[in-house]
Design a protein around this motif. Structure first.
Motif, PDB file in Angstrom:
ATOM      1  N   ALA A 167      48.883  49.417  32.221  1.00 57.45           N
ATOM      2  CA  ALA A 167      48.298  48.099  32.013  1.00 57.45           C
ATOM      3  C   ALA A 167      46.742  48.268  31.910  1.00 57.45           C
ATOM      4  CB  ALA A 167      48.960  47.126  32.956  1.00 57.45           C
ATOM      5  N   ILE A 168      46.142  47.338  31.094  1.00 56.71           N
ATOM      6  CA  ILE A 168      44.953  46.747  31.302  1.00 56.71           C
ATOM      7  C   ILE A 168      44.808  45.275  32.033  1.00 56.71           C
ATOM      8  CG2 ILE A 168      42.557  46.267  30.076  1.00 56.71           C
ATOM      9  CD1 ILE A 168      43.590  48.209  27.904  1.00 56.71           C
ATOM     10  N   THR A 169      44.336  45.225  33.188  1.00 56.26           N
ATOM     11  CA  THR A 169      44.262  43.937  33.750  1.00 56.26           C
ATOM     12  C   THR A 169      42.668  43.162  33.468  1.00 56.26           C
ATOM     13  OG1 THR A 169      43.835  44.774  35.916  1.00 56.26           O
ATOM     14  CG2 THR A 169      46.165  44.234  35.298  1.00 56.26           C
ATOM     15  N   SER A 170      42.625  42.075  33.227  1.00 60.59           N
ATOM     16  CA  SER A 170      41.452  41.433  33.232  1.00 60.59           C
ATOM     17  C   SER A 170      41.299  40.154  33.695  1.00 60.59           C
ATOM     18  CB  SER A 170      41.143  41.382  31.720  1.00 60.59           C
ATOM     19  OG  SER A 170      41.892  40.684  30.850  1.00 60.59           O
ATOM     20  N   ALA A 171      40.030  39.615  33.993  1.00 57.01           N
ATOM     21  CA  ALA A 171      39.973  38.171  34.538  1.00 57.01           C
ATOM     22  C   ALA A 171      38.643  37.890  34.193  1.00 57.01           C
ATOM     23  CB  ALA A 171      39.893  38.263  36.035  1.00 57.01           C
ATOM     24  N   ALA A 172      38.470  36.499  34.137  1.00 53.71           N
ATOM     25  CA  ALA A 172      37.045  35.652  33.855  1.00 53.71           C
ATOM     26  C   ALA A 172      36.373  35.994  34.823  1.00 53.71           C
ATOM     27  CB  ALA A 172      37.429  34.145  33.546  1.00 53.71           C
ATOM     28  N   CYS A 173      34.887  36.376  34.714  1.00 48.88           N
ATOM     29  CA  CYS A 173      34.043  36.664  35.718  1.00 48.88           C
ATOM     30  C   CYS A 173      32.697  36.507  35.337  1.00 48.88           C
ATOM     31  CB  CYS A 173      34.456  38.239  36.204  1.00 48.88           C
ATOM     32  SG  CYS A 173      33.597  38.754  37.718  1.00 48.88           S
ATOM     33  N   PRO A 174      32.126  35.569  35.477  1.00 48.33           N
ATOM     34  CA  PRO A 174      30.907  35.062  34.949  1.00 48.33           C
ATOM     35  C   PRO A 174      29.964  35.931  35.742  1.00 48.33           C
ATOM     36  CG  PRO A 174      32.100  32.999  35.485  1.00 48.33           C
ATOM     37  CD  PRO A 174      32.931  34.074  35.958  1.00 48.33           C
ATOM     38  N   VAL A 175      28.665  36.304  34.810  1.00 49.52           N
ATOM     39  CA  VAL A 175      27.493  36.904  35.504  1.00 49.52           C
ATOM     40  C   VAL A 175      26.851  35.616  36.385  1.00 49.52           C
ATOM     41  CG1 VAL A 175      25.149  37.735  34.976  1.00 49.52           C
ATOM     42  CG2 VAL A 175      27.235  38.346  33.532  1.00 49.52           C
ATOM     43  N   GLU A 176      26.494  36.143  37.566  1.00 50.19           N
ATOM     44  CA  GLU A 176      25.816  35.133  38.351  1.00 50.19           C
ATOM     45  C   GLU A 176      24.404  35.720  38.730  1.00 50.19           C
ATOM     46  OE1 GLU A 176      28.177  34.065  41.919  1.00 50.19           O
ATOM     47  OE2 GLU A 176      29.942  33.873  40.906  1.00 50.19           O
ATOM     48  N   ASN A 177      23.356  34.639  38.604  1.00 50.19           N
ATOM     49  CA  ASN A 177      22.053  35.023  38.906  1.00 50.19           C
ATOM     50  C   ASN A 177      21.712  36.336  38.136  1.00 50.19           C
ATOM     51  OD1 ASN A 177      21.807  32.755  40.438  1.00 50.19           O
ATOM     52  ND2 ASN A 177      22.955  33.777  42.149  1.00 50.19           N
ATOM     53  N   GLY A 178      22.114  36.745  36.943  1.00 54.15           N
ATOM     54  CA  GLY A 178      22.028  37.990  36.382  1.00 54.15           C
ATOM     55  C   GLY A 178      22.458  39.007  36.900  1.00 54.15           C
ATOM     56  N   LYS A 179      23.546  38.933  37.589  1.00 51.94           N
ATOM     57  CA  LYS A 179      24.200  40.034  38.296  1.00 51.94           C
ATOM     58  C   LYS A 179      25.641  39.891  38.271  1.00 51.94           C
ATOM     59  CE  LYS A 179      21.366  39.517  42.392  1.00 51.94           C
ATOM     60  NZ  LYS A 179      21.426  39.270  43.876  1.00 51.94           N
ATOM     61  N   VAL A 180      26.174  41.318  38.199  1.00 53.21           N
ATOM     62  CA  VAL A 180      27.580  41.600  38.630  1.00 53.21           C
ATOM     63  C   VAL A 180      27.731  42.553  39.697  1.00 53.21           C
ATOM     64  CG1 VAL A 180      29.817  42.471  37.684  1.00 53.21           C
ATOM     65  CG2 VAL A 180      28.385  41.067  36.207  1.00 53.21           C
ATOM     66  N   GLU A 181      28.148  41.946  40.828  1.00 57.51           N
ATOM     67  CA  GLU A 181      28.648  42.616  42.180  1.00 57.51           C
ATOM     68  C   GLU A 181      29.801  43.105  42.265  1.00 57.51           C
ATOM     69  OE1 GLU A 181      25.755  40.000  44.783  1.00 57.51           O
ATOM     70  OE2 GLU A 181      27.002  41.092  45.646  1.00 57.51           O
ATOM     71  N   LEU A 182      30.011  44.381  42.454  1.00 60.28           N
ATOM     72  CA  LEU A 182      31.478  44.975  42.771  1.00 60.28           C
ATOM     73  C   LEU A 182      31.818  45.533  44.147  1.00 60.28           C
ATOM     74  CD1 LEU A 182      32.024  46.624  39.142  1.00 60.28           C
ATOM     75  CD2 LEU A 182      32.564  44.460  39.590  1.00 60.28           C
ATOM     76  N   ASN A 183      32.564  45.015  44.816  1.00 61.24           N
ATOM     77  CA  ASN A 183      32.882  45.887  45.926  1.00 61.24           C
ATOM     78  C   ASN A 183      34.373  46.434  45.876  1.00 61.24           C
ATOM     79  OD1 ASN A 183      33.540  46.547  48.801  1.00 61.24           O
ATOM     80  ND2 ASN A 183      33.387  44.555  49.419  1.00 61.24           N
ATOM     81  N   ILE A 184      34.323  48.105  45.779  1.00 55.19           N
ATOM     82  CA  ILE A 184      35.542  48.749  45.359  1.00 55.19           C
ATOM     83  C   ILE A 184      36.152  49.266  46.479  1.00 55.19           C
ATOM     84  CG2 ILE A 184      36.533  50.112  43.741  1.00 55.19           C
ATOM     85  CD1 ILE A 184      34.093  49.276  41.797  1.00 55.19           C
ATOM     86  N   VAL A 185      37.323  49.352  46.778  1.00 53.61           N
ATOM     87  CA  VAL A 185      37.825  50.648  47.846  1.00 53.61           C
ATOM     88  C   VAL A 185      38.847  51.088  47.045  1.00 53.61           C
ATOM     89  CG1 VAL A 185      39.021  50.527  49.999  1.00 53.61           C
ATOM     90  CG2 VAL A 185      37.388  48.867  49.629  1.00 53.61           C
ATOM     91  N   ILE A 186      38.626  52.309  47.464  1.00 52.02           N
ATOM     92  CA  ILE A 186      39.535  53.199  46.491  1.00 52.02           C
ATOM     93  C   ILE A 186      40.188  54.245  47.492  1.00 52.02           C
ATOM     94  CG2 ILE A 186      39.820  55.190  44.896  1.00 52.02           C
ATOM     95  CD1 ILE A 186      36.872  54.378  43.759  1.00 52.02           C
TER      96      ILE A 186
END
Ligand code: FRU
Length: 514
Positions: free
Chosen positions: A444-463
């Motif tokens: 699968a490819i999952t996706s979601a609307a996620c607007p850029v905020e203040n010129g930034k995309v912040e990701l917090n990822i736990v693997i």
């Protein structure tokens, strides 16, 4: 119910899985078995689905869960049990509730009856009360509609032993086929207990002064929200609305099938609740998580006021393939515990999920990465699991059209966690992540609307060994997906296609196993 038919097959397999499961579980230390997570809850062996009875009491977080102790597929349901002081480090306890002549023990919740309204304990030693669904397979097979009803059990010794209430069921079934998953809470406004549970593709609210005698109050869900499947495992709770001195109510409702990427998923509604009736602020469909693997999640009850958090845990799988995932001694893990909050948004208020702060204590050492920019791809680590990665991409016209993180191994298997600047979407691609062909619904490819905020995309990822959880834009967009590489992933890369993308923060920690 499909699962009851499956249980016959599960029973046939159980003789095999009992020997096989028990042997492997003792032979291999936890953490060394293929796909056994480090920082996520799993049963020691055998099948698990929904989290149940989540309640905090006397310094312990209790987690009960749908459990079939004789096999690694769904079967006659028990409540498994574990306790923790931090929701990370779990002590396994004996099975809390066994099926009886009234039926299997399906999902439900637990509370502490502090004022002993039920009379089942004393004021000095208030009872813990579990309210759950009895699912009666004999009645179901006989063609009856009334094979699910709500029962109750209580404990006077911190949940170590449970007594079923002598006059079960406490809420009989009025004639509805799907009538299950009670979530009980104390309502301050009415000074009564409230229960919400699923009834077909709606939820029902009942109230009670004593947890024993319940009165029907209202139903919610007709023509509102997603209806691609049956509604299950609701929860209702108040949350502070942003920084305002205002409270809004959140109603969680799991649905199966009918999730945004097929199968199981959890939707939510924000609105007002007076202890009797829920009124949503709007009627749009909203999902708590845009991955395929966060289902039947609910929140802990009885969190002390001084803490005040609303803490959530979900089952990290999907009914489309949960019984086929390639683990052997056990099946399924829970999501990371998450703190829920509300933020103002164009829809009114939106639900935010973040990993609980207790996770921070499991950061072992920081993996230094000096990356400032990425053009094409750049390897940043050979330690991939378990890790936490915090990334901020500065986005402008020149930055890449797609950028993000890839996990790969020597087999060319990969998981892509990406941001599509043109579509302003977060996505995760597990099409080539390793073992994917055990179910047609898994790749699968999952996706979601996620607007850029203040010129930034912040990701917090736990693997962790077999899962990737992404909390984007401070938890406003969440994506949880499980993965099964044939060899552990051994490289973590940043990538940027069709342009250079600035990386203004890239922090990474190895996580230790609790
Ligand atoms: C959700 C669910 C619940 C039910 C339980 C049975 O995954 O179907 O509705 O109580 O699982 O195991």
């Amino acid at each position: 119910m499909k699962k009851t038919i499956l249980s016959i097959a599960a029973f046939a397999l159980s003789a095999f899985t009992v020997c096989f499961g028990a042997e492997t579980a003792t032979q291999r230390a936890l953490g060394q078995e293929a796909y056994r997570p480090h920082v996520h809850f799993t049963p020691q062996a055998h099948w698990m689905n929904d989290p149940n009875g989540m309640v905090y009491h006397n310094g312990e977080y209790h987690l009960f869960y749908q459990y079939y102790p004789d096999g690694t597929t769904w079967g006659p349901m028990h409540w498994g049990h574990a306790v923790s002081k931090d929701m990370m480090n779990w002590e396994h306890l004996p099975i809390a509730l066994y099926p009886d002549s009234l039926g299997y023990i399906f999902s439900g919740s637990a509370v502490v009856d502090i004022n002993n309204t039920s009379g089942l304990g004393t004021k000095e030693n208030p009872p813990m009360v579990a309210v759950f669904t009895y699912h009666n397979p004999k009645l179901e097979r006989s063609g009856s509609n009334v094979y699910q009803y709500q029962g109750m059990a209580y404990s006077l010794d911190n949940g170590r032993t449970w007594t079923k209430y002598a006059k079960n069921p406490v809420i009989p079934n009025p004639g509805m086929r799907d009538f299950r998953d009670p979530k009980v809470s104390w309502n301050e406004q009415t000074q009564k207990w409230v229960v919400v549970f699923a009834a077909g593709d709606k939820v029902r609210f009942y109230s009670s002064p004593n947890l024993l005698d319940w009165t029907f109050e209202s139903e919610f869900g007709q023509n509102i929200g997603a209806h691609g499947g049956v509604w299950e495992c609701p929860d209702i709770f108040p949350l502070k609305a942003g920084n305002a001195d205002k409270t809004k109510w959140v109603l969680l409702v799991s649905i199966n099938p009918g999730g945004p990427f097929g199968g199981s998923a959890t939707q939510y509604f924000v609105g007002d609740f007076d202890g009797k009736k829920f009124k949503p602020d709007n009627t749009e469909i909203r999902w708590i998580d845009f991955g395929k693997d966060n289902y039947a999640g609910v929140t802990w009850s009885n969190i002390p006021k001084a803490d005040g958090r609303r803490l959530f845990l979900g089952w990290m799988s999907n009914w489309q393939y949960a019984e086929k995932v390639p683990t052997d001694a056990w099946r399924s893990a829970m999501t990371l515990p998450r703190e829920l909050s509300l933020v103002p948004s164009k829809e009114g208020y939106s639900l935010v999920s973040q990993p609980v702060k207790e996770l921070d204590a499991f950061r072992k050492n920081e993996i230094k990465t000096a990356v400032k920019q990425v053009n094409g791809s750049k390897e940043i680590s050979t330690t991939v699991s378990p890790v936490q990665l915090k990334l901020t991409f500065a986005v402008n016209q020149k930055s890449g059209k797609q950028f993000g993180v890839k996990l790969t191994n020597g087999q060319n298997e990969e998981v892509v966690i990406g941001y599509d600047k043109v579509k302003q979407q977060l996505y995760m691609d597990r099409m080539k992540s390793g073992k994917v062909d055990f179910s047609k619904d898994f790749p699968a490819i999952t996706s979601a609307a996620c607007p850029v905020e203040n010129g930034k995309v912040e990701l917090n990822i736990v693997i962790d060994e077999a899962s990737v959880e992404v909390f984007a834009q401070q938890g406003k967009v969440v994506m949880t997906n499980i993965v099964f590489p044939t060899q552990p992933y051994s490289k973590l890369l940043l990538f940027s296609d069709k342009g250079k993308t600035k990386v203004s923060e890239c922090k990474m920690w190895e996580l230790k196993t609790p």
